[in-house]
Design a protein around this motif. Structure first.
Motif, PDB file in Angstrom:
ATOM      1  N   HIS A 175       5.315   5.287  -5.150  1.00 11.61           N
ATOM      2  CA  HIS A 175       5.563   5.314  -6.590  1.00 11.61           C
ATOM      3  C   HIS A 175       4.586   6.263  -7.277  1.00 11.61           C
ATOM      4  CE1 HIS A 175       8.808   2.532  -7.264  1.00 11.61           C
ATOM      5  NE2 HIS A 175       8.271   1.675  -6.413  1.00 11.61           N
ATOM      6  N   PHE A 212       0.843  -1.189   0.000  1.00 10.41           N
ATOM      7  CA  PHE A 212       0.000   0.000   0.000  1.00 10.41           C
ATOM      8  C   PHE A 212       0.881   1.243   0.000  1.00 10.41           C
ATOM      9  CE2 PHE A 212      -2.523   3.230   2.102  1.00 10.41           C
ATOM     10  CZ  PHE A 212      -3.825   2.977   1.719  1.00 10.41           C
ATOM     11  N   ILE A 218       4.216   1.349  -0.607  1.00 11.30           N
ATOM     12  CA  ILE A 218       5.140   1.346  -1.742  1.00 11.30           C
ATOM     13  C   ILE A 218       4.438   1.849  -2.996  1.00 11.30           C
ATOM     14  CG2 ILE A 218       6.399  -0.200  -3.287  1.00 11.30           C
ATOM     15  CD1 ILE A 218       7.075  -1.861  -0.763  1.00 11.30           C
ATOM     16  N   GLU A 219       3.265   1.313  -3.226  1.00 10.68           N
ATOM     17  CA  GLU A 219       2.498   1.720  -4.394  1.00 10.68           C
ATOM     18  C   GLU A 219       2.199   3.215  -4.335  1.00 10.68           C
ATOM     19  OE1 GLU A 219       1.677  -0.604  -6.702  1.00 10.68           O
ATOM     20  OE2 GLU A 219       0.613   0.783  -8.012  1.00 10.68           O
ATOM     21  N   PHE A 220       1.878   3.701  -3.159  1.00  6.71           N
ATOM     22  CA  PHE A 220       1.583   5.127  -3.024  1.00  6.71           C
ATOM     23  C   PHE A 220       2.829   5.968  -3.302  1.00  6.71           C
ATOM     24  CE2 PHE A 220       1.571   9.010  -0.544  1.00  6.71           C
ATOM     25  CZ  PHE A 220       0.458   9.630  -1.065  1.00  6.71           C
TER      26      PHE A 220
END
Lengths: 418, 1037
Positions: A84, A78, A80-82
């Motif tokens: 990025h 969650f 990490i994706e954010f």
């Protein structure tokens, strides 16, 4: 969820901090620096670092570490994706995501971060919404702003955030209505010494640039949708239509976006566009080695291979390379130990060849492993999988849009073992 | 890019900010220059030019961003909180949130601005005011925040409600004492039906009261159905929460398999082909056990999350994957593998997390990832941490069939330049060798070859692994042990040295000649060894003393003496202990007799286990799983319950008009059974509808569940026991889910099944349409009954008003939707039937009448492509297959207007044409009657004073001669009910808005001479104002 964010450059300077809850002292980053030091390569910094009171989740992008501070349980992906998504937003706004652009645009960066998270929970991450809230900088606007004192914060409040299709803003208007789609395929492959394929698959994406007025409803269909083994979609795509009819039906966001990505499995035979004949050897005596690489076309479907580049990560003991290239230029960086041979266009009549000797550190034992070669290439107007777009239909609007599809094949993680 | 500077980086800004960098380290004049600099900022902030203020704020924000202290500017900045310029305002907010905690008193100055903002008619300003207000961490304003949150939670705008949900965890962290009140707000917001709110409120739930699973029951199905339209981040949170929820509420779908595992574990693991095993297993267990039946709600969750595997967001995909891993029947888990493998193409951080989870999953369900074996092959360019994880997965996936391919891969890895990775590869080979007997010798030979590797680390790692492998069959490998004994001269890595010594000691009878010699060498170098090596030297000495005391007695004494004076107390202790044990003295205890048994007992071979084994007791995808330790705030994944808790808790009260009617007629005792019956029916219907993708066009389903014939307990007496009806219910359910398990295996069947069901639905819907047409004519009675059932006030109130209810006496006004000429012969009219819309009580029921004026049939009448304002929703009527020439048909659809008079636009489609139509509701149709007593009315009115009250004087029209006419006019204009009133000069009416349930109170006071005063009290001012206008018009005609 996300407490704070620190941006740290490759040299270890902390150049931006932002807190969404109580302020956390930047000394928490010491744990990160410790891990950074231990990892040697920036790639090897563990994405999740545990400290006595916090957890640091970080990503490394464009030579910047985005280090976020977490205090309680949260899915790491969650965060990490954010992170990025944050980096992508910067890229979208400033053209590139680098330390200097972030420093130059620090106020916009801060305004963006403020909108993207509320109390550590993502609020507005869609580029279309953000651009309505905070306009991206342009030369003209910044000049006008300095003269008139007007701001780059949107006066109007975003409509998208409130609608059921948050990715599209309302009231889009263009004089030229156009929709372009780029089908980009990348070949991931591992070839062994003899040239046989150990593993190969195709990863494709369809990037779209849609500039259409109003609320167009598009349907994209393929000649051969069965090829696609696994797909993932932008949230705008109606999954049910795909399931039942294998067409892609969507109300597009305005501007550039990635419509879908797909995967064509290893079961289907993947065409390998080039072959590589190589011979790299190191001699036990005399601290030297030989290198001989030839690249030739294999299955190119009659198209020209362009942008051919061969990259070799040499063993640490290789000091210098004295080579001769029949085509293109080569460059060996003795610090990073990377040999780059930029070939350019592949001429099937006269195959490019790189040949010569390597000199090694004297006294050091000869390297045990030969370095593997990484190939980069590009083939225009070809989707190597054979995927073809059939047609694009538009509903909901009256005008006739301009439509275009472009195909490109590239090498992804294309490696030749030696 | 440097050619495109922002306002901040232009020359002026640049020159202003650069000196700041330069000045700070200059030690001498820090303070003076500091003050000077801030002085000019203060001056700029005090000026009345927005551009100067903006410039100053930008510089301040840049200071904050760099972590510089700017707190001394607080008073100057906070003054600008009400600045007109929107960018200045935003930057002031940024500053305020950052420093309010440090300057609490001064921060209070800004509060009134936000309080004003909370009442702004613009929803976005209300939201941003709440956002900033709740972000200011000042304890004094906790009550203000609480009030603001409560108010915002019932705001008309879903965006404001979303902001309220965000504010809940903020307040909770500021003052945990407010928890109980906050839970009430959460409960209220959980019932919200908009996708915008769903994710945020579940987030708040997870932070404030994750253990209050009971709050979820009633909202479970709604959450499942909304899921696909919630924004990505919300999806992650909801899915994780629902995973936990499902673990407490449903039965383990793999219960039969786990039983089997216990019974015949060996056979199970030995077989590769799990499918086959399953088939064999089924009949056996079925015979033993009652067949497992999946709860339809469990199935709903699995079905509705599946499409999200296609999300572009890795976190969503991971969330679904873990949900399937923890909740799905074994046969269905496989679908997640493909999606997870796809994520491996993503950024290396994503890969890292995904691989960790795949590693855990691949231990439990190896078969799932086997087809993707090659996707885990390692590239030389992968970062080491990724390589090691891929290796882990490859090792977990190894079995007899693929081991040769995997070993070939491993061979290339061993040659890598990355030595850490090589070490990991050697360990992986060791693990493969222990797990798969066939390749043990091959692996061992390969590893022995590595012993001559030039790199010491590689050799050392090989030694350690070989030691473990040799333990399994030492007899055959004495030459390897000899070879290793020779290595002791060269190898320096302590772990490897220790391993060799242990090996020699353990198997000294296989190498009787070499062992004492090794001990001699080690005794010489004893003092220079590492601790682990010293301990092994002592061990070796002891073992040799016991087996070969002639040759090693003196050496042992010597080693023990050295150890006695070692610096490390562990070693000293060990030496003393061993001396007592092995060297016979006159006082030696009973133990020394058993010394040989103690030291030379047969030791079990080590089991080389994956470090990821049993990590799945943490919820996958969580931080705790990644760290393999409980993180703060981690919620344990509960074990499956032994027996399923009552599934009826998830039943939402179904408002079924027909049932309700009977209730009224037959008396209140029957209510419980009736409700139960209808709700079960509703559950079944939900199954049939399959709301797979909530934005799907085709999906409509039966609009009303009003068919009286099907209800089993219809004829049954009122006292029909609940258990009885329950039983019959579960019977029919198990039949259905039986079908479903079958259909899982044969998808085509399922599809057929679906089609059949759909057809059934259609016919049902038709029937209903006819019925509803009938019903319209006798709507007076209906109205009374429906109203009663729909009202959320309790029964007492209802009965008290019962006698006084009245319905609008005038006929309902029809509006034209499509004129017959424009519609090429198809005429469509609609009216607001004022009936509650049973599938969704938040919707306004719109009755649509189609008349076919052409000479041919019109087919496939349905709605397409609704174009709605945000938050608005429609529930389409079931498609009308055929409308014969000259016939007309009536259907009912539901529209949630979100309490606004915005039109709902959509296309009306026939088999040949599409027509754009729109339905715009008069404000009076946006409400349903509410029943209040006089006292309640006054009380509620008292709460809605001030801004919420609108007063208007009017002159009554000529015909408005008496109370009766007034009542008629008002109820015709708005769907309100009359409230009893003592005075005959006053008429009171009450209602609630359909969508959000806000009270609407209307009072008409007549005066002498045709004058009158109209009072409308409503929280939603817009509705109030419009209603006043409409009623005025109606009364003054």
């Amino acid at each position: 969820m996300i407490h704070s964010l620190f941006l740290i450059n490759n040299a270890g300077d902390l150049f931006l901090e932002k807190h969404w809850k109580s302020v956390i002292s930047r000394s928490v980053c010491d744990y990160f620096f410790e891990a950074r030091e231990k990892a040697v390569e920036p790639d090897n910094v563990p994405p999740v670092i545990r400290t006595p009171h916090h957890y640091l989740i970080n990503i490394y992008r464009e030579k910047i570490f985005f280090v976020s501070v977490i205090q309680t349980e949260v899915p790491p992906l969650f965060v990490i994706e954010f992170l990025h998504r944050v980096a992508e937003t910067f890229q979208d706004y400033f053209g590139e995501c680098s330390e200097s652009t972030i420093k130059d645009n620090v106020v916009i960066v801060y305004e963006l971060l403020e909108e993207m998270l509320d109390n550590g929970f993502p609020l507005a991450t869609e580029s279309n919404i953000l651009k309505e809230l905070i306009r991206p900088p342009t030369i003209l606007r910044s000049m006008v702003n300095t003269i008139t004192g007007s701001s780059n914060v949107g006066e109007t409040l975003p409509t998208g955030q409130l609608s059921t299709i948050p990715w599209r803003r309302a009231g889009v208007k263009y004089t030229n209505n156009e929709a372009y789609f780029d089908v980009v395929e990348e070949i991931d492959a591992i070839l062994d010494k003899s040239g046989t394929t150990v593993f190969a698959e195709i990863q494709g994406v369809i990037d779209a640039c849609v500039k259409l007025s109003g609320m167009p409803d598009l349907t994209l269909s393929f000649m051969n949708p069965r090829l696609l083994d696994d797909v993932s979609f932008h949230p705008c795509v109606r999954y049910k239509r795909w399931e039942s009819e294998r067409v892609i039906s969507f109300v597009p966001p305005d501007g550039n976006f990635q419509l879908m990505s797909y995967h064509i499995s290893a079961q289907n035979l993947v065409a390998i566009p080039v072959y590589v004949k190589q011979n790299i050897s190191f001699f036990e005596t005399g601290s030297s080695g030989r290198l001989d690489i030839t690249v030739g076309p294999k299955q190119t479907m009659g198209k020209t291979v362009e942008g051919l580049v061969v990259t070799v990560h040499m063993p640490k003991v290789v000091l210098s390379a004295n080579l001769n290239a029949t085509q293109g230029t080569y460059n060996y960086d003795p610090v990073t130990k990377i040999l780059v041979w930029d070939i350019g266009k592949l001429n099937p009549q006269k195959l490019p060849n790189l040949k010569g000797s390597l000199s090694l550190q004297s006294g050091a034992p000869k390297p045990e492993e030969n370095p593997s070669l990484n190939i980069d290439l590009k083939i225009q107007q070809l989707a190597i999988s054979g995927l073809k777009v059939n047609r694009l239909d538009m509903y909901g609007e009256k005008y006739k849009p301009f439509k275009g599809v472009k195909y490109v094949t590239k090498a992804g993680k294309f490696q030749v073992r030696t | 890019v440097s050619a495109a500077p922002s306002a901040f980086s232009d020359e002026k800004g640049g020159s202003a900010s650069e000196p700041e960098y330069g000045h700070d380290p200059a030690s001498g004049g820090i303070f003076s220059s500091d003050y000077k600099r801030h002085d000019d900022l203060k001056e700029m902030l005090d000026s009345n030019k927005d551009s100067l203020k903006l410039e100053a704020m930008k510089r301040i924000v840049a200071m904050i961003a760099r972590g510089k202290n700017a707190s001394d500017l607080f008073p100057a900045v906070v003054k600008n909180v009400a600045c007109k310029n929107i960018e200045v305002k935003k930057l002031v907010y940024v500053y305020l949130v950052r420093y309010a905690e440090e300057q609490q008193d001064l921060a209070l100055l800004s509060i009134s601005t936000f309080q004003r903002g909370l009442k702004d008619p613009n929803q976005l300003i209300r939201a941003s005011a709440l956002r900033v207000l709740s972000s200011i961490r000042v304890t004094i304003i906790v009550p203000i925040m609480m009030l603001a949150i409560k108010e915002a939670a019932s705001d008309m705008s879903p965006y404001v409600r979303k902001t309220a949900a965000h504010a809940i965890p903020k307040l909770h962290s500021l003052d945990p004492e407010q928890k109980d009140q906050l839970i009430e707000v959460i409960e209220k917001l959980l019932a919200d039906k908009t996708t915008l709110v769903a994710g945020s409120v579940v987030m708040a739930f997870e932070e404030v009261c994750p253990d209050r699973i009971d709050l979820i029951h009633k909202n479970y199905r709604k959450l499942c159905n909304l899921l696909i339209d919630v924004e990505e981040w919300g999806q992650v949170v909801i899915i994780n929460m629902l995973t936990r929820y499902a673990r407490t509420q449903f039965l383990n779908p793999n219960i039969n398999e786990s039983l089997l595992e216990e019974n015949s574990e060996k056979a199970f693991y030995a077989s590769d082909d799990e499918e086959e095993e399953d088939k064999k297993a089924e009949p056996a267990t079925l015979a033993k056990r009652k067949p497992y039946v999946m709860d339809p709600d469990h199935r709903l969750l699995l079905r509705n999350t599946k499409p999200l595997l296609q999300s572009r967001n890795a976190a969503v995909v991971m969330a679904v994957a873990q949900l399937y891993f923890h909740l799905a029947p074994k046969a269905e888990v496989g679908i997640i593998a493909k999606a997870l493998v796809r994520l491996m193409r993503s950024h290396s951080e994503v890969q890292y997390v995904v691989l960790q989870n795949v590693a855990t999953m691949s231990i439990k369900r190896r078969g799932m990832f086997e087809p993707y074996l090659k996707s885990f092959y390692i590239r030389s360019t992968d970062p080491t941490q990724i390589k090691v994880l891929k290796l882990e997965v490859l090792t977990n996936l190894a079995n007899e069939t693929n081991i040769s391919t995997i070993l070939r891969e491993f061979q290339t890895y061993i040659k890598s330049m990355d030595k850490d990775f090589v070490a990991a590869s050697i360990q992986a080979i060791g693990r493969c060798a222990t797990n798969i007997g066939e390749v043990r010798d091959t692996c061992l030979n390969g590893l022995v070859q590595l012993l001559s590797n030039r790199d010491e680390l590689v050799v050392a790692e090989s030694v350690v692994v070989i030691k473990k492998l040799l333990q399994m069959q030492p007899e055959q490998h004495s030459d390897i042990i000899k070879h290793m004994a020779k290595l002791i001269d060269n190898i320096q890595v302590p772990m490897a040295r220790a391993s060799i010594l242990w090996l020699i000691g353990e198997y000294c009878e296989h190498v009787p000649k070499i062992a004492p010699d090794v001990l001699r060498k080690m005794a010489k170098s004893f003092t220079n060894e590492e601790d682990i090596v010293k301990l092994q030297i002592i061990n070796l000495a002891a073992k040799l003393y016991l087996t070969n005391s002639k040759q090693s007695k003196l050496l042992t004494q010597y080693v023990l003496n050295l150890a006695k004076y070692d610096q490390n107390y562990d070693i000293r202790d060990r030496a003393r202990f061993i001396r007592q044990l092995i060297v016979p003295t006159d006082k030696s205890g009973a133990l020394s007799k058993y010394a040989k048994k103690l030291f030379l007992a047969l030791k079990p071979a080590p089991v080389l286990e994956s470090p990821f084994k049993d990590r799945d007791h943490f919820q996958l995808g969580s931080l705790s799983h990644l760290l393999n330790a409980k993180a703060a705030g981690y919620q344990e994944l509960p074990n499956w319950p032994e027996s399923a808790p009552d599934p009826s808790v998830r039943n939402v009260e179904v408002k079924d008009s027909v049932c309700a009617e009977r209730t009224v007629l037959t008396g209140p005792e029957e209510v419980p059974t009736r409700v139960k019956c209808s709700s079960r029916k509703d559950r079944k219907e939900k199954k049939v509808e399959k709301p797979f993708y909530s934005d799907s066009e085709g999906e409509s389903g039966p609009t009303e569940s009003a068919d009286s014939g099907n209800c089993e307990s219809d004829s049954g007496s009122g006292s029909a026991s609940a258990s009885g009806s329950d039983e019959s219910g579960s019977g029919s359910e198990s039949e259905e889910s039986g079908e479903e398990t079958e259909s899982d295996e044969e998808e085509e069947d399922e599809e057929e099944e679906k089609k059949k069901r759909k057809k059934l639905d259609k016919t049902k819907a038709k029937k209903q349409a006819e019925e509803s047409a009938e019903r319209c004519t006798i709507h007076t009675i209906h109205q009374i009954s429906c109203i009663i059932n729909f009202d959320q006030f309790d029964m007492n109130k209802i009965t008290s008003v019962f006698s006084q209810t009245l319905a609008p006496s005038g006929s309902i006004k029809m509006y034209e939707l499509l004129h017959r000429i424009k519609g090429e012969g198809l005429a469509v009219e609609y009216c607001f039937s004022r009936q509650p819309f049973s599938p969704e009580p938040n919707m306004v029921a719109v009755q649509i009448q189609f008349t076919n004026n052409t000479n041919s049939e019109t087919k496939n009448l349905h709605i397409e492509d609704p174009r709605l304002q945000s938050g608005m929703r429609i529930r389409e009527f079931a498609e009308i297959d055929v409308l014969a020439a000259g016939e007309s048909v009536t259907v009912v659809m539901g529209i949630d207007f979100c309490d606004s008079t915005q039109a709902a636009n959509f296309q009306l489609c026939t088999h040949t044409r599409k027509f754009f139509v729109s339905i715009q509701p008069p404000v009076g149709e946006l409400m349903t009657p509410a029943f209040l007593t006089e006292n309640d009315f006054k009380k509620e009115q008292g709460k809605l004073m001030g801004m919420n009250e609108i007063l208007e004087k009017l002159t009554l029209g000529e015909k408005c001669v008496n109370e009766h006419v007034i009542v008629e006019r008002v109820t015709a204009t708005a769907n309100l009910s009359r409230v009893p009133c003592g005075s005959d000069k006053e008429c009171r009416f009450a209602g609630k808005t359909v969508s959000s349930g806000c009270l609407v109170l209307v009072t008409v006071t007549t005066k002498e001479g045709g004058g009158a005063q109209l009072t409308v009290n409503c929280e939603k001012m817009l509705i109030g104002t419009m209603l006043v206008k409409d009623i005025l018009q109606a009364l003054s005609q």
